[in-house]
Design an enzyme around this catalytic site. Structure first.
Site, PDB file in Angstrom:
ATOM      1  N   ASP A 137       0.810  -1.221   0.000  1.00 16.37           N
ATOM      2  CA  ASP A 137       0.000   0.000   0.000  1.00 16.37           C
ATOM      3  C   ASP A 137       0.845   1.272   0.000  1.00 16.37           C
ATOM      4  OD1 ASP A 137      -2.177  -1.718   0.133  1.00 16.37           O
ATOM      5  OD2 ASP A 137      -2.152  -1.719   2.327  1.00 16.37           O
TER       6      ASP A 137
ATOM      7  N   LYS B 103       1.714   2.049  -5.117  1.00 18.38           N
ATOM      8  CA  LYS B 103       2.249   1.495  -6.372  1.00 18.38           C
ATOM      9  C   LYS B 103       1.326   1.788  -7.542  1.00 18.38           C
ATOM     10  CE  LYS B 103       2.321  -2.552  -4.362  1.00 18.38           C
ATOM     11  NZ  LYS B 103       2.092  -2.187  -2.947  1.00 18.38           N
TER      12      LYS B 103
ATOM     13  N   GLN C  81       1.936  -6.290  -3.324  1.00 18.01           N
ATOM     14  CA  GLN C  81       2.456  -6.413  -1.966  1.00 18.01           C
ATOM     15  C   GLN C  81       3.814  -5.697  -1.887  1.00 18.01           C
ATOM     16  OE1 GLN C  81       1.192  -9.663  -3.452  1.00 18.01           O
ATOM     17  NE2 GLN C  81      -0.699  -8.706  -2.832  1.00 18.01           N
TER      18      GLN C  81
ATOM     19  N   GLY D 248      -4.564  -4.338  -3.806  1.00 16.22           N
ATOM     20  CA  GLY D 248      -5.544  -3.280  -4.051  1.00 16.22           C
ATOM     21  C   GLY D 248      -4.756  -2.060  -4.466  1.00 16.22           C
ATOM     22  N   HIS D 249      -4.730  -1.774  -5.753  1.00 12.72           N
ATOM     23  CA  HIS D 249      -3.908  -0.684  -6.283  1.00 12.72           C
ATOM     24  C   HIS D 249      -4.814   0.434  -6.769  1.00 12.72           C
ATOM     25  CE1 HIS D 249      -0.432  -3.741  -7.144  1.00 12.72           C
ATOM     26  NE2 HIS D 249      -0.739  -3.642  -5.872  1.00 12.72           N
TER      27      HIS D 249
END
Ligand code: GDP
Ligand code: IMO
Ligand code: MG
Length: 430
Positions: free
Chosen positions: A17, A20, A228, A44-45
């Site tokens: 988080d 990215k 990640q 979750g990007h």
């Protein structure tokens, strides 16, 4: 004479988080091919552009750029339902599906993987829980390595799917009934949706390794997007409080079929402070008002599970370790704006354990839980920096903070994030 290679690898440097998604999207205008290569829908990007927010879990964060090739490599574990939802959402926004390719060798996250993820977490109980995202990641990679997984190539062929699923479900049902006291799964309740998913995914399946090979050899600009981050790496992270894939730079090669000497540059994404979701050691975690303030100002709630993220200060020894692991050439420093108004900014420069000073990141989990951070306090700033367009426009103390990080890590900062929007980025030298 061979064409010059133009392959960037972007990796998270902390516990995920870092931003990215935003950095990939921001760099995307001159990228030809975007690639995801490990992990799955645990990621979750977030991309924010012109007030619109999109969160990508499986698709590369470059998907909003029309006409560019997006690849899901062999190293991913793909939840077909999530994949199709994300694709359909983008198609409804008028995106073109011809530019998306999925490796036949990527593994499929099946419903029983998600069930096992949950059951294993419950069985571990308090104190031993990992705090997973519940997306079936660990159990799917277990099946991959025990060679009882289903790959994308298996679910797009109904006969192969039927044959493999028959023996896989026999084994899974033994586990569900005998170990977890659950009801057995009926063949058709798993087979029928998987067959449908296979039919819908089939048009996207292609030889992604070969496509990438050609693109690299033609000198196309390729951006490999890690999910990640280094400290969640299955080998090099804070095991067992990690995810189940190789999240640091090396995962990009197994996860795509590219070779180490294809890489031109490694971009490490570093958040200006630290967050972590789930369980596990976090030496610089702040349990007081500052931690609360970072969470509130940074909107630190999980993009996948909505969980509040644990917040704390920058950890230099952890980041040095991360820079080494990833061979980072340049840093994208995100969320500098969140530190505005924080007063003095703490930076952990070493640790203390039993009166002893430790200057490097301890890689065993036992030591990690015993160390106390030693902080330097750097002067903060109160000016709003969210509209700053150049490094020179930043307040002196913000500039000093950036220079402190560059000196401590011996890696230049090329980009600075001063807000969530694509445009709120300072190019300091990418
Ligand atoms: P990722 O998993 O590394 O892609 O990061 P996430 O998307 O999970 O979390 C990063 C969050 O910070 C998202 O809500 C982004 O919109 C936001 N973000 C990214 N860069 C910046 C920045 O420079 N400033 C601020 N204020 N928010 C940012
Ligand atoms: P992005 O790509 C932050 C964490 C989970 C848990 C551990 C294992 O958005 O940075 P898993 O479901 O992977 O088996 O969970 O890893 N985790 C993440 N934390 N960002 C992520 O992804 C994460 N993906 C997994 O919270 O602690
Ligand atoms: Mg995220």
């Amino acid at each position: 004479m061979s064409t010059k290679k133009n392959v960037d690898l972007l990796v998270g440097a902390q516990w995920g988080d870092e931003g990215k998604g935003k950095v990939v999207d921001m760099l995307g205008s001159d990228v030809d091919v975007f690639v995801r290569y490990q992990g799955g829908a645990n990621a979750g990007h977030t991309v924010v552009s012109e007030g619109q927010k999109v969160v990508f879990h499986l698709l590369p964060s470059g998907m909003l750029y029309p006409g560019k090739l997006c690849i899901l490599g062999n190293g991913l574990v793909i939840d077909p339902e999530q994949f199709l939802n994300e694709v359909n959402e983008l198609l409804s926004r008028g995106q073109d599906k011809a530019r998306l390719a999925v490796s036949p060798h990527a593994h499929v996250v099946m419903p029983y993987h998600k069930m096992l993820d949950r059951l294993q977490e419950e069985a571990r109980g308090k104190g031993r829980k990992i705090g997973t995202t519940g997306r079936g990641i660990g159990p799917c990679y277990v099946d991959k390595y025990s060679r009882s997984g289903l790959r994308i190539e298996d679910i797009i062929n109904a006969d192969v799917l039927r044959e493999k699923l028959t023996y896989i479900l026999e084994e899974k049902n033994q586990i569900f009934t005998k170990l977890y006291n659950q009801r057995p799964l009926a063949f058709d309740e798993i087979y029928e949706p998987a067959k449908r998913w296979g039919e819908e995914i089939a048009p996207y399946v292609d030889d992604t390794r070969k496509m990438l090979r050609l693109a690299v050899d033609e000198g196309k600009h390729i951006l490999l997007e890690g999910a990640q981050a280094a400290l969640l790496d299955i080998d090099h992270g804070t095991y067992p409080y990690v995810t189940s894939s190789s999240t640091s730079a090396s995962g990009a090669f197994t996860g795509t079929g590219l070779a180490p000497n294809d890489l031109s540059r490694v971009i490490a994404v570093v958040k200006a402070y630290t967050t972590r979701v789930g369980e596990g050691p976090f030496p610089t975690e702040d349990f007081g008002e500052d931690g609360e303030k970072l969470r509130a100002n940074g909107g630190e709630y999980g993009a996948t599970t909505g969980r509040p993220r644990r917040c704390g200060w920058l950890d230099i020894p952890a980041l040095r370790y991360s820079m080494e692991l990833n061979g980072a050439n340049v840093i994208a420093l995100t969320k500098l704006d969140v530190l505005t108004g924080m007063g003095g900014i703490k930076v952990c420069t070493s640790y203390e354990r039993d009166g002893e000073n430790l200057t490097s990141w301890p890689t065993d989990t036992g030591t990690l839980s015993e160390i106390k951070p030693v902080y330097e306090i750097l002067p903060g700033w109160d000016e709003d920096i969210t509209n700053c367009k150049s490094f020179d426009e930043l307040p002196e103390n913000a500039k000093s903070y950036v220079k402190f990080i560059e000196n401590a890590l011996n890696v230049p900062v090329g980009l600075i994030g001063v807000g969530a929007d694509r445009m709120q980025t300072i190019n300091k030298g990418m």
